[in-house]
Enzyme design. Structure first.
Site, PDB file in Angstrom:
ATOM      1  N   ASP A   1     -13.257  -0.458 -22.919  1.00  0.00           N
ATOM      2  CA  ASP A   1     -12.462  -1.583 -23.420  1.00  0.00           C
ATOM      3  C   ASP A   1     -13.258  -2.428 -24.421  1.00  0.00           C
ATOM      4  O   ASP A   1     -14.448  -2.180 -24.647  1.00  0.00           O
ATOM      5  CB  ASP A   1     -11.960  -2.436 -22.243  1.00  0.00           C
ATOM      6  CG  ASP A   1     -13.062  -2.661 -21.209  1.00  0.00           C
ATOM      7  OD1 ASP A   1     -14.154  -3.090 -21.621  1.00  0.00           O
ATOM      8  OD2 ASP A   1     -12.840  -2.378 -20.008  1.00  0.00           O
TER       9      ASP A   1
ATOM     10  N   ASP B   1     -16.690   0.772 -20.070  1.00  0.00           N
ATOM     11  CA  ASP B   1     -15.652   0.121 -19.256  1.00  0.00           C
ATOM     12  C   ASP B   1     -16.259  -1.135 -18.635  1.00  0.00           C
ATOM     13  O   ASP B   1     -17.270  -1.058 -17.937  1.00  0.00           O
ATOM     14  CB  ASP B   1     -15.200   1.115 -18.173  1.00  0.00           C
ATOM     15  CG  ASP B   1     -14.256   0.475 -17.169  1.00  0.00           C
ATOM     16  OD1 ASP B   1     -13.636  -0.551 -17.518  1.00  0.00           O
ATOM     17  OD2 ASP B   1     -14.132   1.019 -16.049  1.00  0.00           O
TER      18      ASP B   1
ATOM     19  N   HIS C   1     -14.408  11.954 -33.519  1.00  0.00           N
ATOM     20  CA  HIS C   1     -13.664  12.167 -32.272  1.00  0.00           C
ATOM     21  C   HIS C   1     -12.721  13.365 -32.338  1.00  0.00           C
ATOM     22  O   HIS C   1     -12.036  13.656 -31.364  1.00  0.00           O
ATOM     23  CB  HIS C   1     -12.863  10.902 -31.963  1.00  0.00           C
ATOM     24  CG  HIS C   1     -11.781  10.668 -32.977  1.00  0.00           C
ATOM     25  ND1 HIS C   1     -12.066  10.371 -34.292  1.00  0.00           N
ATOM     26  CD2 HIS C   1     -10.430  10.731 -32.886  1.00  0.00           C
ATOM     27  CE1 HIS C   1     -10.926  10.269 -34.962  1.00  0.00           C
ATOM     28  NE2 HIS C   1      -9.917  10.476 -34.135  1.00  0.00           N
ATOM     29  N   ASP C   2     -12.645  14.023 -33.496  1.00  0.00           N
ATOM     30  CA  ASP C   2     -11.769  15.189 -33.635  1.00  0.00           C
ATOM     31  C   ASP C   2     -12.564  16.490 -33.679  1.00  0.00           C
ATOM     32  O   ASP C   2     -12.003  17.540 -34.007  1.00  0.00           O
ATOM     33  CB  ASP C   2     -10.951  15.076 -34.939  1.00  0.00           C
ATOM     34  CG  ASP C   2      -9.896  13.982 -34.878  1.00  0.00           C
ATOM     35  OD1 ASP C   2      -9.382  13.709 -33.772  1.00  0.00           O
ATOM     36  OD2 ASP C   2      -9.588  13.395 -35.933  1.00  0.00           O
TER      37      ASP C   2
ATOM     38  N   ASP D   1     -11.785  -0.118 -14.368  1.00  0.00           N
ATOM     39  CA  ASP D   1     -10.548   0.685 -14.274  1.00  0.00           C
ATOM     40  C   ASP D   1     -10.750   2.097 -14.836  1.00  0.00           C
ATOM     41  O   ASP D   1      -9.811   2.887 -14.909  1.00  0.00           O
ATOM     42  CB  ASP D   1      -9.363  -0.018 -14.960  1.00  0.00           C
ATOM     43  CG  ASP D   1      -9.559  -0.144 -16.465  1.00  0.00           C
ATOM     44  OD1 ASP D   1     -10.641   0.234 -16.977  1.00  0.00           O
ATOM     45  OD2 ASP D   1      -8.636  -0.627 -17.139  1.00  0.00           O
TER      46      ASP D   1
ATOM     47  N   ASP E   1      -8.655   0.956 -36.960  1.00  0.00           N
ATOM     48  CA  ASP E   1      -8.013   2.184 -37.401  1.00  0.00           C
ATOM     49  C   ASP E   1      -6.598   1.795 -37.822  1.00  0.00           C
ATOM     50  O   ASP E   1      -5.915   1.069 -37.107  1.00  0.00           O
ATOM     51  CB  ASP E   1      -7.961   3.175 -36.215  1.00  0.00           C
ATOM     52  CG  ASP E   1      -8.146   4.604 -36.650  1.00  0.00           C
ATOM     53  OD1 ASP E   1      -7.377   5.027 -37.539  1.00  0.00           O
ATOM     54  OD2 ASP E   1      -9.026   5.299 -36.110  1.00  0.00           O
TER      55      ASP E   1
ATOM     56  N   ASN F   1     -14.398  -3.434 -16.696  1.00  0.00           N
ATOM     57  CA  ASN F   1     -13.713  -3.976 -15.518  1.00  0.00           C
ATOM     58  C   ASN F   1     -13.419  -2.944 -14.427  1.00  0.00           C
ATOM     59  O   ASN F   1     -12.619  -3.188 -13.538  1.00  0.00           O
ATOM     60  CB  ASN F   1     -12.409  -4.671 -15.938  1.00  0.00           C
ATOM     61  CG  ASN F   1     -11.436  -3.698 -16.592  1.00  0.00           C
ATOM     62  OD1 ASN F   1     -11.806  -2.554 -16.883  1.00  0.00           O
ATOM     63  ND2 ASN F   1     -10.216  -4.128 -16.811  1.00  0.00           N
TER      64      ASN F   1
HETATM   65  C1  GLC Z   1      -6.079  11.758 -37.171  1.00  0.00           C
HETATM   66  C2  GLC Z   1      -6.908  11.329 -35.989  1.00  0.00           C
HETATM   67  C3  GLC Z   1      -6.573  12.199 -34.826  1.00  0.00           C
HETATM   68  C4  GLC Z   1      -5.100  12.023 -34.503  1.00  0.00           C
HETATM   69  C5  GLC Z   1      -4.241  12.311 -35.733  1.00  0.00           C
HETATM   70  C6  GLC Z   1      -2.827  11.844 -35.559  1.00  0.00           C
HETATM   71  O1  GLC Z   1      -6.403  13.034 -37.596  1.00  0.00           O
HETATM   72  O2  GLC Z   1      -8.256  11.357 -36.311  1.00  0.00           O
HETATM   73  O3  GLC Z   1      -7.355  11.903 -33.704  1.00  0.00           O
HETATM   74  O4  GLC Z   1      -4.724  12.856 -33.464  1.00  0.00           O
HETATM   75  O5  GLC Z   1      -4.725  11.640 -36.887  1.00  0.00           O
HETATM   76  O6  GLC Z   1      -2.748  10.443 -35.620  1.00  0.00           O
HETATM   77 CA    CA Z   2     -11.645  -1.059 -18.650  1.00  0.00          CA
END
Ligand code: GLC
Ligand code: CA
Length: 571
Positions: A44, A36, A343-344, A40, A113, A38
């Site tokens: 970012d 981050d 991240h999943d 908040d 993405d 700034n």
């Molecule tokens: C993909 C992403 C996941 C998201 C899902 C719906 O699996 O990696 O984080 O929730 O798609 O877009």
């Molecule tokens: Ca920020």
């Protein structure tokens, strides 16, 4: 875009033209939790720019950033309400231009993405569709008549509950295979597809390296829409087979590639699950729909699951077979992207290493297991310093709809609260979304404000600053791994060399040779908490990497210590 000179290689009779992204070491950023700038409390784009030198120093040359487009953030950015704008919480479109430029200066390409299976329900198209179900926008989404006051069929959404949402007081429903705030787009509509392609091209024009393509195997639906036999108490059924890699998807994927990716020679990675091995070649490589796809073969494995708790080595053996069979199927067609975290998923250390065996050796070895396989290694933020799961006491401390859905599912099955929290704390994908741990200062150096998601209290011990100048740290080891993969005299073998499994008769050992012409690189990972002795077939030419200080040789025998990894060039 710097397109390298083209040369031909014949692997199993199939040519693989050299591309700029073949020697990639990728890094995935979850922007909300990275830095981050700034105060908040939300990471970012400017925060990412601050750390570009860190990536350069590590040897990263491609960065994939999870969605930063305008979004109400129900699914933390995977619900896009405006494809053309950066969400103000992440900064501005100019910030992104600056990121691309600054990254380029350091030899780093940015992948965004691409989320085109669905939009947010706040997207203008969806809003207009809802205002007038006879407008052209209604056909941009998948809207069907219900029957007898019930949804069109009993598909369950991937995130739980019916996959259909009723539209006001009408008898019509729209399809959402994720949350109800993420209506699925109707790829059968040509006008919509053209709009999406134009959008993709506008972003590529800015000089992006390419895209990671979200949930792309779901864009084609089986329009049969029959009710399925219920597979749960909710009367619903998994519709997975009816919206994953459905026949006919190839027409859309080819068109997407021809009209966008091909024009820019960009690097694309599909988020594609469940491809049958024999179909892998349609999905990746020169003639595939994408440059690469992620290898998710290990993602359902967790050493804390009942099945593995007392048999961690059996899990290792199973993983070994899965990894090697994937290597075999992809061989000659293209490169998989090899990951252990994203991240999943919960953090890899917690998923794969029994608690009592977590130490420097097991952590470094875990990082190395698939790093030298054929393919493109991707590191998820914090993996390089060994960030860990952060279990919570109460469900309210979590932020993600999937965690809540799983929670209520367990509860509805009659599980006790404390057991449910135990399960959630093992399963939730939110473990990987805690803020990046940079220093041992306030909020781990992530933010001067109040972080949107709590920092893991272990940041005093686990942080970048602490490991940065410590040659015995996990971070230092990742740096070494990257340097080995990038060595000019080895690079070709890491990119094109075949993967030959080794020592398969030794339980708990994941070993392979990477072979090309006269070069052989042997990688041995001992996942046992005990030493083992293996016989070497050739002499060692050079030890490229070792997480112990020495190598124990006795004539042609090599003794591999508990959780030792060695990478050696052989004669
Ligand atoms: C993909 C992403 C996941 C998201 C899902 C719906 O699996 O990696 O984080 O929730 O798609 O877009
Ligand atoms: Ca920020």
């Amino acid at each position: 875009m710097a397109v390298s000179q083209v040369y031909l290689r014949y692997a199993m009779g199939i040519k693989m033209n050299k591309k700029w992204w073949h020697n990639t070491i990728g890094y995935q950023i979850y922007p909300k939790s990275f830095q981050d700038s700034n105060g908040d409390g939300i990471g970012d784009i400017k925060g990412i720019i601050q750390h570009l030198d860190y990536f350069k120093e590590l040897g990263i040359n491609v960065i994939w950033i999870c969605p930063v487009y305008k979004s109400p953030m129900v699914d933390h950015g995977y619900d896009i309400s405006d494809y053309e704008q950066i969400d103000p919480s992440f900064g501005s479109n100019e910030d992104l231009d600056e990121l691309i430029l600054e990254a380029d200066k350091r030899g780093i390409k940015i992948l965004m993405d691409l989320v085109v299976n669905h939009t947010s329900d706040q997207h203008e198209w969806f809003q207009k569709a809802m205002e007038d179900l006879h407008s052209k926008y209604a056909d941009y989404y998948i809207i069907k008549e219900g029957s007898k006051g019930e949804p069109p069929n009993n598909w369950r959404s991937i995130f739980g509950g019916s996959a259909w949402e009723r539209i006001g007081n009408t008898n019509k429903y729209y399809l959402h295979i994720f949350t109800k705030e993420q209506p699925d787009l109707n790829w059968e509509n040509k006008e919509l597809r053209e709009l999406l392609y134009d959008m993709v091209n506008r972003w590529l024009e800015k000089g992006l390296g390419g895209f990671r393509i979200d949930a792309i195997s779901h864009i084609k639906k089986d329009f049969n829409y029959k009710n399925l036999p219920a597979d749960g108490k909710d009367g619903l059924a998994s519709g997975w087979d009816h919206f994953s890699n459905v026949e006919g998807i190839e027409i859309f994927l080819k068109e997407l590639k021809e009209k966008t990716f091909n024009v820019y020679e960009c690097f694309t990675i599909g988020e594609v699950n469940d491809v049958k091995p024999e179909e892998l070649k349609r999905y990746l490589g020169e003639d595939g729909y994408f440059s690469s796809i992620f290898d998710f073969c290990h993602t359902n494995h967790r050493v804390r699951d009942k099945k593995w708790v007392n048999n961690p080595i059996e899990m290792v053996n199973e993983l070994r077979s899965l990894l090697f069979s994937k290597q075999e199927y992809a061989n000659g067609y293209g490169l998989l992207c090899n990951i252990i975290e994203n991240h999943d998923l919960p953090r890899a250390i917690d998923r794969f290493i029994p608690e009592k065996y977590i130490n420097y050796y097991s952590k470094t070895m875990l990082g190395a297991i698939n790093f030298f396989l054929k393919g493109i290694p991707f590191i998820y933020q914090g993996q390089e310093i060994g960030m860990r799961d952060y279990p919570k006491k109460k469900i309210e401390e979590f932020k993600d709809p999937t965690t809540y859905n799983n929670y209520y599912e367990h509860v509805s099955r009659g599980d006790l609260e404390e057991n449910v929290m135990g399960k959630i704390n093992i399963e939730t994908r939110e473990h990987s979304r805690t803020p990046m741990q940079w220093t041992d200062n306030k909020n781990a150096g992530f933010s001067e404000g109040i972080p949107w998601f709590e920092v893991n209290p272990n940041f005093k011990e686990i942080n970048v600053r602490k490991q940065y100048n410590d040659s015995k740290s996990l971070l230092a080891f990742y740096k070494k791994m990257i340097a080995v993969r990038k060595r000019k005299d080895l690079e070709e073998t890491f990119i094109n060399g075949e993967t030959v499994p080794k020592y398969m008769e030794s339980s708990g050992v994941i070993a392979y040779e990477r072979v090309r012409d006269n070069q052989r690189i042997l990688v041995i990972n001992n996942c046992n908490n005990a030493s083992i002795t293996l016989e070497l077939q050739e002499d060692i030419k050079d030890v490229l990497l070792n997480n112990y200080d020495q190598i124990m040789l006795d004539q042609s025998d090599i003794k591999i210590m508990p959780f030792q990894v060695v990478v050696m060039e052989m004669q």
